[in-house]
Design a protein around this motif. Sequence first.
Motif, PDB file in Angstrom:
ATOM      1  N   HIS A 164       9.130   2.195   6.371  1.00  0.00           N
ATOM      2  CA  HIS A 164       9.116   3.662   6.478  1.00  0.00           C
ATOM      3  C   HIS A 164       7.748   4.226   6.101  1.00  0.00           C
ATOM      4  CE1 HIS A 164      13.294   4.788   7.495  1.00  0.00           C
ATOM      5  NE2 HIS A 164      13.545   3.578   7.036  1.00  0.00           N
ATOM      6  N   GLY A 165       6.727   3.379   6.172  1.00  0.00           N
ATOM      7  CA  GLY A 165       5.361   3.842   5.975  1.00  0.00           C
ATOM      8  C   GLY A 165       5.020   4.196   4.556  1.00  0.00           C
ATOM      9  N   ALA A 166       5.637   3.521   3.579  1.00  0.00           N
ATOM     10  CA  ALA A 166       5.370   3.801   2.179  1.00  0.00           C
ATOM     11  C   ALA A 166       5.297   2.495   1.405  1.00  0.00           C
ATOM     12  CB  ALA A 166       6.463   4.696   1.589  1.00  0.00           C
ATOM     13  N   SER A 167       4.889   2.593   0.159  1.00  0.00           N
ATOM     14  CA  SER A 167       4.924   1.451  -0.748  1.00  0.00           C
ATOM     15  C   SER A 167       5.322   1.992  -2.115  1.00  0.00           C
ATOM     16  CB  SER A 167       3.550   0.770  -0.827  1.00  0.00           C
ATOM     17  OG  SER A 167       2.648   1.552  -1.596  1.00  0.00           O
ATOM     18  N   LEU A 168       5.326   1.120  -3.100  1.00  0.00           N
ATOM     19  CA  LEU A 168       5.558   1.589  -4.468  1.00  0.00           C
ATOM     20  C   LEU A 168       4.253   1.586  -5.258  1.00  0.00           C
ATOM     21  CD1 LEU A 168       9.054   0.110  -5.315  1.00  0.00           C
ATOM     22  CD2 LEU A 168       8.435   2.502  -4.926  1.00  0.00           C
ATOM     23  N   GLY A 169       3.168   1.848  -4.529  1.00  0.00           N
ATOM     24  CA  GLY A 169       1.877   2.039  -5.166  1.00  0.00           C
ATOM     25  C   GLY A 169       1.222   0.740  -5.603  1.00  0.00           C
ATOM     26  N   GLY A 170       0.173   0.876  -6.411  1.00  0.00           N
ATOM     27  CA  GLY A 170      -0.488  -0.269  -7.004  1.00  0.00           C
ATOM     28  C   GLY A 170      -0.959  -1.291  -5.987  1.00  0.00           C
ATOM     29  N   VAL A 171      -0.661  -2.555  -6.277  1.00  0.00           N
ATOM     30  CA  VAL A 171      -1.095  -3.662  -5.440  1.00  0.00           C
ATOM     31  C   VAL A 171      -0.449  -3.599  -4.060  1.00  0.00           C
ATOM     32  CG1 VAL A 171      -1.195  -6.173  -5.272  1.00  0.00           C
ATOM     33  CG2 VAL A 171      -1.471  -5.061  -7.479  1.00  0.00           C
ATOM     34  N   GLY A 172       0.730  -3.007  -3.972  1.00  0.00           N
ATOM     35  CA  GLY A 172       1.388  -2.882  -2.679  1.00  0.00           C
ATOM     36  C   GLY A 172       0.532  -2.133  -1.670  1.00  0.00           C
ATOM     37  N   ILE A 173      -0.234  -1.166  -2.127  1.00  0.00           N
ATOM     38  CA  ILE A 173      -1.132  -0.416  -1.245  1.00  0.00           C
ATOM     39  C   ILE A 173      -2.190  -1.353  -0.660  1.00  0.00           C
ATOM     40  CG2 ILE A 173      -2.885   1.398  -1.154  1.00  0.00           C
ATOM     41  CD1 ILE A 173      -1.312   2.862  -3.342  1.00  0.00           C
TER      42      ILE A 173
ATOM     43  N   LEU B 228      -5.487   7.185  -0.114  1.00  0.00           N
ATOM     44  CA  LEU B 228      -5.904   8.334   0.688  1.00  0.00           C
ATOM     45  C   LEU B 228      -7.122   8.000   1.542  1.00  0.00           C
ATOM     46  CD1 LEU B 228      -5.226  11.294   1.259  1.00  0.00           C
ATOM     47  CD2 LEU B 228      -6.797  11.938  -0.580  1.00  0.00           C
ATOM     48  N   ALA B 229      -8.055   7.236   0.959  1.00  0.00           N
ATOM     49  CA  ALA B 229      -9.291   6.907   1.676  1.00  0.00           C
ATOM     50  C   ALA B 229      -9.065   5.870   2.770  1.00  0.00           C
ATOM     51  CB  ALA B 229     -10.340   6.397   0.681  1.00  0.00           C
ATOM     52  N   ARG B 230      -8.168   4.911   2.525  1.00  0.00           N
ATOM     53  CA  ARG B 230      -8.017   3.783   3.448  1.00  0.00           C
ATOM     54  C   ARG B 230      -6.766   3.850   4.321  1.00  0.00           C
ATOM     55  NH1 ARG B 230     -12.928   1.426   3.894  1.00  0.00           N
ATOM     56  NH2 ARG B 230     -13.878   1.157   1.834  1.00  0.00           N
ATOM     57  N   MET B 231      -5.719   4.507   3.833  1.00  0.00           N
ATOM     58  CA  MET B 231      -4.433   4.475   4.541  1.00  0.00           C
ATOM     59  C   MET B 231      -4.019   5.827   5.104  1.00  0.00           C
ATOM     60  SD  MET B 231      -3.633   1.259   4.097  1.00  0.00           S
ATOM     61  CE  MET B 231      -1.870   0.984   4.290  1.00  0.00           C
ATOM     62  N   GLY B 232      -4.703   6.906   4.696  1.00  0.00           N
ATOM     63  CA  GLY B 232      -4.394   8.220   5.237  1.00  0.00           C
ATOM     64  C   GLY B 232      -3.426   9.019   4.369  1.00  0.00           C
ATOM     65  N   TRP B 233      -3.387  10.318   4.637  1.00  0.00           N
ATOM     66  CA  TRP B 233      -2.599  11.215   3.796  1.00  0.00           C
ATOM     67  C   TRP B 233      -1.101  10.986   3.957  1.00  0.00           C
ATOM     68  CZ3 TRP B 233       1.091  14.441   5.728  1.00  0.00           C
ATOM     69  CH2 TRP B 233       1.064  14.694   7.097  1.00  0.00           C
ATOM     70  N   ARG B 234      -0.656  10.638   5.171  1.00  0.00           N
ATOM     71  CA  ARG B 234       0.777  10.448   5.410  1.00  0.00           C
ATOM     72  C   ARG B 234       1.323   9.304   4.558  1.00  0.00           C
ATOM     73  NH1 ARG B 234       4.258  11.815   9.691  1.00  0.00           N
ATOM     74  NH2 ARG B 234       6.012  10.377   9.967  1.00  0.00           N
ATOM     75  N   PHE B 235       0.639   8.162   4.581  1.00  0.00           N
ATOM     76  CA  PHE B 235       1.052   7.016   3.774  1.00  0.00           C
ATOM     77  C   PHE B 235       0.972   7.354   2.290  1.00  0.00           C
ATOM     78  CE2 PHE B 235      -0.195   3.356   1.213  1.00  0.00           C
ATOM     79  CZ  PHE B 235       0.822   2.452   1.481  1.00  0.00           C
TER      80      PHE B 235
ATOM     81  N   PHE C 291       3.540   8.334  -2.870  1.00  0.00           N
ATOM     82  CA  PHE C 291       3.693   9.155  -4.079  1.00  0.00           C
ATOM     83  C   PHE C 291       5.153   9.566  -4.271  1.00  0.00           C
ATOM     84  CE2 PHE C 291       3.865  13.229  -6.272  1.00  0.00           C
ATOM     85  CZ  PHE C 291       3.106  12.973  -7.408  1.00  0.00           C
ATOM     86  N   LEU C 292       5.796   9.983  -3.196  1.00  0.00           N
ATOM     87  CA  LEU C 292       7.195  10.393  -3.283  1.00  0.00           C
ATOM     88  C   LEU C 292       8.096   9.214  -3.641  1.00  0.00           C
ATOM     89  CD1 LEU C 292       7.424  12.779  -0.185  1.00  0.00           C
ATOM     90  CD2 LEU C 292       7.356  13.425  -2.603  1.00  0.00           C
ATOM     91  N   ALA C 293       7.813   8.038  -3.073  1.00  0.00           N
ATOM     92  CA  ALA C 293       8.616   6.852  -3.376  1.00  0.00           C
ATOM     93  C   ALA C 293       8.465   6.448  -4.835  1.00  0.00           C
ATOM     94  CB  ALA C 293       8.217   5.693  -2.456  1.00  0.00           C
ATOM     95  N   VAL C 294       7.241   6.480  -5.354  1.00  0.00           N
ATOM     96  CA  VAL C 294       7.001   6.138  -6.762  1.00  0.00           C
ATOM     97  C   VAL C 294       7.706   7.120  -7.679  1.00  0.00           C
ATOM     98  CG1 VAL C 294       5.229   6.014  -8.560  1.00  0.00           C
ATOM     99  CG2 VAL C 294       4.821   4.939  -6.339  1.00  0.00           C
TER     100      VAL C 294
END
Length: 204
Positions: A132-141, A75-82, A87-90
């Motif tokens: 699609h502007g997402a990741s699966l969280g964690g280190v991927g972010i 949220l701090a570095r990549m923005g709310w959209r990402f 979160f939805l992808a995870v």
Amino acid sequence: MLLLSSPPDRHSPVEDLIGFLSGTVLVAVSVQFLQAAGLITGQIAGLSLIVAYMGGWSFGMVFFVLNLPFYAFALARMGWRFTLKTFLAVALLSVITDLLSRFTTLEVTHPAVAALAAGILASAGLVILFRHGASLGGVGIMALYLQDRAGIRAGLVQLVFDLGVLVLALFLFPLTVVVWSFAGAALLNIVIALNHRRDRYIAK
């Protein structure tokens, strides 16, 4: 079609939905291959598999919980959209992996098959989610952040972290399990490093 129309640098909601489903299903199937052969992988998914194996919990639940602390950085570095997309992808991956575990059974006769299949499937799924502007969280972010800001390939960042996870696994699993797990994780990150570059794909 109106629902599929979107500017070149944006995906439509329908495109995102299809991308999320495609990406998470591919990664979920890769997890089934890993579990069928008793292998692990890197990143938070690898830690989740280790915890799931050790504690007897479902991968989906552990994966969802371990990802929670990383959303503040996103949220701090990549923005709310990402952050919202991640979160939805995870959440989607957590649900799909648990559903697949209930309704499918895979039998793998050699860990090399599982490592190869998991590496290819997971890398394809992650590239789709990244695009699609997402990741699966964690280190991927962090990997995507460093690639966008410092030009360091996301796959290489993930590979470094994966080495740490697999070193931990040496104390918990037989050497053959760790070796084949590393082979699958290395393949995954090499494919991502070769196929995901922000300058080649600008849509979010």
